[in-house]
Structures are given as structure tokens and as C-alpha cells.
Design an enzyme around this catalytic site. Sequence first.
Site, short mmCIF file in Angstrom:
data_model
loop_
_atom_site.label_atom_id
_atom_site.label_comp_id
_atom_site.label_asym_id
_atom_site.label_seq_id
_atom_site.Cartn_x
_atom_site.Cartn_y
_atom_site.Cartn_z
N GLY A 166 0.60 -1.18 -0.07
CA GLY A 166 0.36 -0.60 0.04
C GLY A 166 1.14 1.24 0.06
O GLY A 166 2.19 0.92 0.36
N CYS A 204 5.69 -6.58 1.82
CA CYS A 204 5.31 -5.21 1.23
C CYS A 204 4.56 -4.13 2.75
O CYS A 204 5.17 -4.35 3.88
CB CYS A 204 5.36 -4.15 0.07
SG CYS A 204 6.01 -2.79 -0.10
N TYR A 205 4.13 -3.05 2.18
CA TYR A 205 3.41 -1.92 3.56
C TYR A 205 3.17 -3.36 4.43
O TYR A 205 3.13 -2.86 6.00
CB TYR A 205 2.05 -1.37 3.30
CG TYR A 205 1.70 -0.52 3.68
CD1 TYR A 205 2.33 0.89 4.97
CD2 TYR A 205 0.56 -1.00 4.66
CE1 TYR A 205 1.70 1.05 5.79
CE2 TYR A 205 -0.29 -0.48 5.83
CZ TYR A 205 0.21 1.06 6.27
OH TYR A 205 -0.16 1.78 6.84
N HIS A 213 7.83 -8.06 -3.43
CA HIS A 213 6.44 -8.33 -3.97
C HIS A 213 6.52 -9.42 -4.70
O HIS A 213 6.46 -9.98 -5.81
CB HIS A 213 5.95 -7.50 -4.94
CG HIS A 213 5.51 -5.76 -4.20
ND1 HIS A 213 3.85 -6.17 -3.51
CD2 HIS A 213 5.91 -4.85 -4.01
CE1 HIS A 213 4.45 -4.75 -3.05
NE2 HIS A 213 5.38 -4.26 -3.69
N GLU A 231 3.82 -11.53 -6.19
CA GLU A 231 2.86 -11.41 -6.61
C GLU A 231 3.49 -11.03 -7.96
O GLU A 231 2.23 -11.45 -8.79
CB GLU A 231 1.22 -10.87 -6.21
CG GLU A 231 1.80 -9.75 -5.96
CD GLU A 231 2.01 -9.10 -4.75
OE1 GLU A 231 3.33 -9.29 -4.34
OE2 GLU A 231 2.23 -7.22 -4.90
N ASP A 257 -18.49 -13.85 -21.05
CA ASP A 257 -18.67 -12.93 -19.71
C ASP A 257 -19.79 -14.35 -19.54
O ASP A 257 -20.45 -14.41 -18.76
CB ASP A 257 -18.51 -12.29 -18.88
CG ASP A 257 -17.15 -11.48 -19.69
OD1 ASP A 257 -16.32 -12.52 -19.86
OD2 ASP A 257 -16.72 -10.10 -18.97
N LYS A 271 -10.94 -12.93 -16.01
CA LYS A 271 -11.45 -13.75 -17.44
C LYS A 271 -10.65 -15.19 -17.72
O LYS A 271 -11.70 -15.80 -18.26
CB LYS A 271 -11.05 -12.29 -18.14
CG LYS A 271 -11.04 -12.81 -19.65
CD LYS A 271 -12.82 -12.84 -20.15
CE LYS A 271 -12.62 -11.87 -20.89
NZ LYS A 271 -14.26 -10.96 -20.66
N1 LIG Z 1 -25.73 -6.02 -25.41
C1 LIG Z 1 -26.10 -6.60 -24.64
N2 LIG Z 1 -27.38 -7.24 -24.83
C2 LIG Z 1 -27.35 -8.07 -23.66
N3 LIG Z 1 -27.00 -8.03 -22.37
C3 LIG Z 1 -25.74 -7.56 -22.78
C4 LIG Z 1 -24.79 -6.65 -23.90
N4 LIG Z 1 -23.27 -6.41 -23.74
C5 LIG Z 1 -23.38 -6.44 -22.63
N5 LIG Z 1 -24.04 -7.34 -22.10
C6 LIG Z 1 -24.38 -7.28 -20.26
O1 LIG Z 1 -23.02 -7.09 -19.79
C7 LIG Z 1 -21.98 -7.69 -19.48
C8 LIG Z 1 -21.34 -7.14 -19.41
O2 LIG Z 1 -20.24 -6.68 -20.43
P1 LIG Z 1 -19.13 -7.48 -20.98
O3 LIG Z 1 -18.83 -7.16 -22.34
O4 LIG Z 1 -18.13 -7.25 -19.94
O5 LIG Z 1 -19.13 -8.90 -20.81
P2 LIG Z 1 -19.54 -9.94 -22.36
O6 LIG Z 1 -19.31 -9.23 -23.07
O7 LIG Z 1 -20.06 -11.54 -21.33
O8 LIG Z 1 -18.22 -10.84 -22.31
P3 LIG Z 1 -16.91 -10.02 -23.14
O9 LIG Z 1 -15.69 -8.97 -22.17
O10 LIG Z 1 -16.36 -11.55 -23.71
O11 LIG Z 1 -17.31 -8.98 -24.11
C9 LIG Z 1 -22.50 -8.61 -20.13
O12 LIG Z 1 -21.85 -10.71 -19.13
C10 LIG Z 1 -23.46 -9.27 -20.25
O13 LIG Z 1 -24.11 -9.66 -19.54
N1 LIG Z 2 4.58 -0.80 -2.20
C1 LIG Z 2 4.51 -0.57 -1.08
O1 LIG Z 2 3.55 -1.21 -0.47
C2 LIG Z 2 5.05 0.66 -0.21
C3 LIG Z 2 5.00 0.53 1.47
C4 LIG Z 2 5.42 1.41 2.14
N2 LIG Z 2 4.71 2.45 1.80
C5 LIG Z 2 6.84 2.35 1.35
O2 LIG Z 2 6.98 2.86 0.91
O3 LIG Z 2 7.77 1.25 2.12
#
Ligand SMILES: Nc1ncnc2c1ncn2[C@@H]1O[C@H](COP(=O)(O)OP(=O)(O)OP(=O)(O)O)[C@@H](O)[C@H]1O
Ligand SMILES: NC(=O)CC[C@H](N)C(=O)O
Length: 534
Positions: free
Chosen positions: A68, A95-96, A183, A185, A241, A389
Site C-alpha cells: 500500500g 511490503c506495506y 512483491h 505476486e 462472460d 477472465k
Molecule cells: N448487447 C448486449 N445485450 C445484452 N446484454 C449485454 C450486452 N452487452 C453487454 N451485456 C451484459 O453486460 C455484461 C458485461 O459486458 P462485458 O462486455 O463485460 O461481458 P461479455 O460481453 O459477456 O464478455 P466479454 O468481456 O468477453 O465481451 C455482459 O456479461 C452482459 O450480461
Molecule cells: N509498495 C508498498 O507497499 C510500499 C510500502 C511503503 N509505503 C514504502 O514505501 O515502503
Amino acid sequence: MTTPTAPFSSEAQTSQKPVLVVDYGAQYAQLIARRVREANVYSEIVPHTFTTEQLLAKNPAAIILSGGPSSVYAEGAPRVGADLFEAGVPVFGICYGFQAMANALGGKVAQTGLREYGATEATTVGEARSILAGVPDSQNTWMSHGDSVHEAPEGFEVLATTAGAPVAAFANEEKHLYGVQWHPEVKHSVHGQQVLENFLFNGAGLKPNWTTGNILDEQVDRIRRQIGDSKVICGLSGGVDSAVAAALVQRAVGDQLTCVFVDHGLLREGEAEQVERDFVAATGVKLYVANEQERFLSALAGVSDPETKRKIIGREFIRAFEEAERAIIAEAASEGESIKFLVQGTLYPDVVESGGGEGAANIKSHHNVGGLPEDLQFELVEPLRALFKDEVRAVGAQLGLPQEIVGRQPFPGPGLGIRIVGDVTKERLDLLRKADAIARAELTAAGLDNDVWQMPVVLLADVRSVGVQGDGRTYGHPIVLRPVSSEDAMTADWSRLPYDLLARISNRITNEVDGVNRVVLDVTSKPPGTIEWE
Ligand SMILES: Nc1ncnc2c1ncn2[C@@H]1O[C@H](COP(=O)(O)OP(=O)(O)OP(=O)(O)O)[C@@H](O)[C@H]1O
Ligand SMILES: NC(=O)CC[C@H](N)C(=O)O
Ligand SMILES: O=c1[nH]c(=O)c2[nH+]cn([C@@H]3O[C@H](COP(=O)(O)O)[C@@H](O)[C@H]3O)c2[nH]1
Ligand SMILES: [Mg+2]
């Protein structure tokens, strides 16, 4: 009225005890959760405002304290209660989080004057052991700090040190408390995953037994409990999605589900046909197509501010779902019984970017989260809300969805509406649709679809530049190509597409699309740029 589930929902997404990641405002808290899940252990993120009592109420298997921006000695810095370390739950500070843990337990944290940013060599003190078991005595770590732990708290042994951090890693095996300054991660920490897994499997004694398969069974169960024998609609976009969300709900409640595809006029070429062809063919789901071009175009007329556009689109989506609901009820002649539930394919990054995290900034309002209207009538069903995703793709594959669907590149719900910089008109949409179709066709022809995460094509409608075409002067608009590579859309890099492909796309767009006389390439990573321009 139902408000959407809080992003840090107290309702667990699985029956497994979670590894809680306490978010101290880290840029990469979600990355920590990912890495834990990659180790097949379930993980959730919680805000640092959670008290020890609230943390323990979630029955955590272990707790990770994230990095953080604050300094532990600064006024108002987020603290961790010393009582957390007496609760018998294994804790890992990063880290933090590492500094906060040292501070809470009586160690010394101070500014060394020696900042470490980026690649830093960490040297093991004594024999490599504990969370450093199996990593080389000298390892490449990724650092980002200006404060350092100077003295480990009593009962802790120092495991590693760096030039700027006298105590770079420590452990108290007896109490199962651990920490590192770097880090683990981020991929640049070469042995980061090993260190994290040492904590999970040895330090905390967990078993790697969580998979996306668990999500599938548990979500089907949860959906059944939530929906009962009511009817439900699902916003289906043709994207990954919503396809996976719909397939999950279909598995849970079968033909109580009707999918609603909203054709808002902001779609790409061929999109509507694709939904009907691919998704309905693969799943046999009931589909209702809502033709709502008029509604969206008139609501967007004259609007050029990105957040205003997003809010309008979010609102009109819900209005379109309400209309669709009425039409579906009328069709089924189901005695006016209204449909209470709306399924959306909302993912974790949509929630985070919409400012869903406590203390997290609102970067942009995703139409399905931050763009929802206040008077939302539906109860939301969002089985993918905790997932990234690639995890969603894995669930989709397990549900038997074809690769053409689960492998598809993302396309934002607000569509071309947020790819026109300037206000949205029918003419501009037609122009952008043409340019986009060319770019996509060439990318596919080059066999590079799987090499990019997605490639937004953006029309700078408010910008014009001088060109020369057919011996005459033109004063046209630029088209921006934004190919990116990414793991989960939270961070991204611009894709190094071959020059000859870029040249072909540029040639074709300037030749074939009236009004465009320039094609430019966006070479910005995320951060600082986002993937979409608005
Ligand atoms: N044209 C549409 N008609 C109906 N629902 C939609 C439409 N576009 C988006 N949505 C809704 O909004 C949500 C979020 O859209 P988003 O684009 O993040 O996801 P996605 O289209 O399902 O997947 P992707 O991220 O792969 O495009 C969708 O999952 C869907 O439920
Ligand atoms: N990335 C961090 O978590 C930084 C921690 C703290 N702010 C530092 O500078 O040491
Ligand atoms: O359904 C969506 N509704 C939205 O409002 C929205 N905004 C951005 N995106 C998609 O999210 C990912 C991250 O995009 P940004 O880097 O532009 O924030 C990228 O994959 C974007 O295409 C959206 N998807
Ligand atoms: Mg989409």
C-alpha cells in the site's frame, strides 16, 4: 428495489475457507488473490477497514496483508490490530503489510533514505528455510518501497536482506507469521510463486484443492437457491462472460431462463448474427432479440463526455431489459407474473474499475456495475463476480461451450459508443464499423487472433488532420489501433504486431473508409493508459 451485491460481499463465493487478502490500497491486491488461486487455494479480497473481528468472522484459512502507499509511521496510516496475530490464523505480510505487521508487533520500521524500485537482489540469511525453502541464496525480487524494517519483532528470525532493507523477510514459525518486503505476486519476482506457495502449503498448512470445477458446482447450487422456480432473464452479448453466465444459469434452472440480446446499434459488424448462430446453436437457449438502436442513439445524441455516455448506456440497458421482460411475459401469456431476476456476466475487474473496492478509485463506470441506474428493479444474479477472465474461460470450457465462444476477445458492453471520441452519430458508427471490420479481418487473416487480448479500433471524431488523396486535399479523421496483450485486463501492454500487418490495415482503412485519412498506433501500456479510450 435491489442494490447490487457489495463487491466485498460477506457472502462467500464458495464453501471453502478463504485466504483473505487485506487490501491496503495496493495496486496489485487482485494479483495476489490470483496467484493464490493459481496455487489452487480459494482467495477473496477484503478492505483494510475490516476489523479483526470482521476478518475472523469470515473464517479465513489464512490472511495476506497487501502492499500500500502509506508509511506505517505516518498519521492516519491504516493499521493492523495486534490481536489479529494472536488469533491462531497464519498471516503473511507483503511490503506495506510486512511493515505494518512488524510495527504492530514491536519491530522497527523507518525510512532508510535508500529507496528500492524494480529488480532488486535479495540474499538469504543463513540457510534457505521457511517461506524461502527451495529458492536460491541470492534471488531476483521486485521491490517498490521507501521504508524498511530495521529490526524484526521479538520471536522472529530474519530470513533475507537486501541493500536497502536490513530485514527483507522474516518468520515466526511457532505463530505461523511471515513477511517479505518484496512483491512475490509480480512475475518479475522470479521465485515469487514459490515463496507464496511455501506460505500457503507449509506456513499455513493448506491443501491445493480448489479449482474452477468447485466454482461450477457451487455456483449452480447457489443459483438454484437464489432463483428457486422463478423465471429469469440474462443479458447476452455474444461475449465470453455473459455466455458462461448464461450457460451456468441454464444448467441450474434450465428453461426458466430466457436470454436477452440488446442490439443497441453500437455493435460491430456481424455481431448480432454471431450471437444467434454460435450461442443458440451451442446451448439451445431461448433468445429474445431487443432492437433498441433508436433508444440508445437518441439518448446519446450530443453527448461527448465519456462518463456521461457510460451512465446513459448503463441506464438504457436496464430500460431495454425492462421492455424485453414485458414482451417476454406477454409472449408467454404468463398472467402478468413479473420476472425478478437479471443475470449479468459481471467479472471482478468490472467491479474493481468501477470503484467497487473500498478506497479504490473510480477509473470508469462499467455499464453493468457503476453505470446501473438507481431505480434498478431486478435482483441481480452475477455468478462470475469474483472471477477473472481466464478463470471464466476455464469454467466455460468445463460447461462444454465451444472454443469459438470461450476464446473470443472481449468487447465492452457500451460497444462502439465508447470508441468514438466525440459524440455518437449513426454516420460515425457506420464509419467506425467499417474500419473495425477491416482491422479484425486482417488480424484474423494474419493468424494473430490468439496473440492479442483484444484490439479496440477508435475513431477520433473530434480530431481532423490534413491529408492528400488522389491528388486532392483531404481533411479527415484519424483511426487509432489499440492492440493489447494482457492476462486479465487489469494491466496490459501494447502488442508488437508485425509492421506489414499494420501497413495492410492502414492501407485498407484509408482506401476503403470515406472520411478517414490517417491510421495511428497506440503504443501505451496500462497503466498509464486504459485499454479503451473512454
Ligand atoms: N448487447 C448486449 N445485450 C445484452 N446484454 C449485454 C450486452 N452487452 C453487454 N451485456 C451484459 O453486460 C455484461 C458485461 O459486458 P462485458 O462486455 O463485460 O461481458 P461479455 O460481453 O459477456 O464478455 P466479454 O468481456 O468477453 O465481451 C455482459 O456479461 C452482459 O450480461
Ligand atoms: N509498495 C508498498 O507497499 C510500499 C510500502 C511503503 N509505503 C514504502 O514505501 O515502503
Ligand atoms: O462490459 C464492459 N463494460 C464496460 O463498460 C467496459 N469498459 C471497458 N470494458 C472492457 O474492460 C477491459 C478493461 O478496459 P479498460 O482498460 O478500458 O478499463 C477491456 O477488455 C474493455 O474492453 C468494459 N466492458
Ligand atoms: Mg462484451
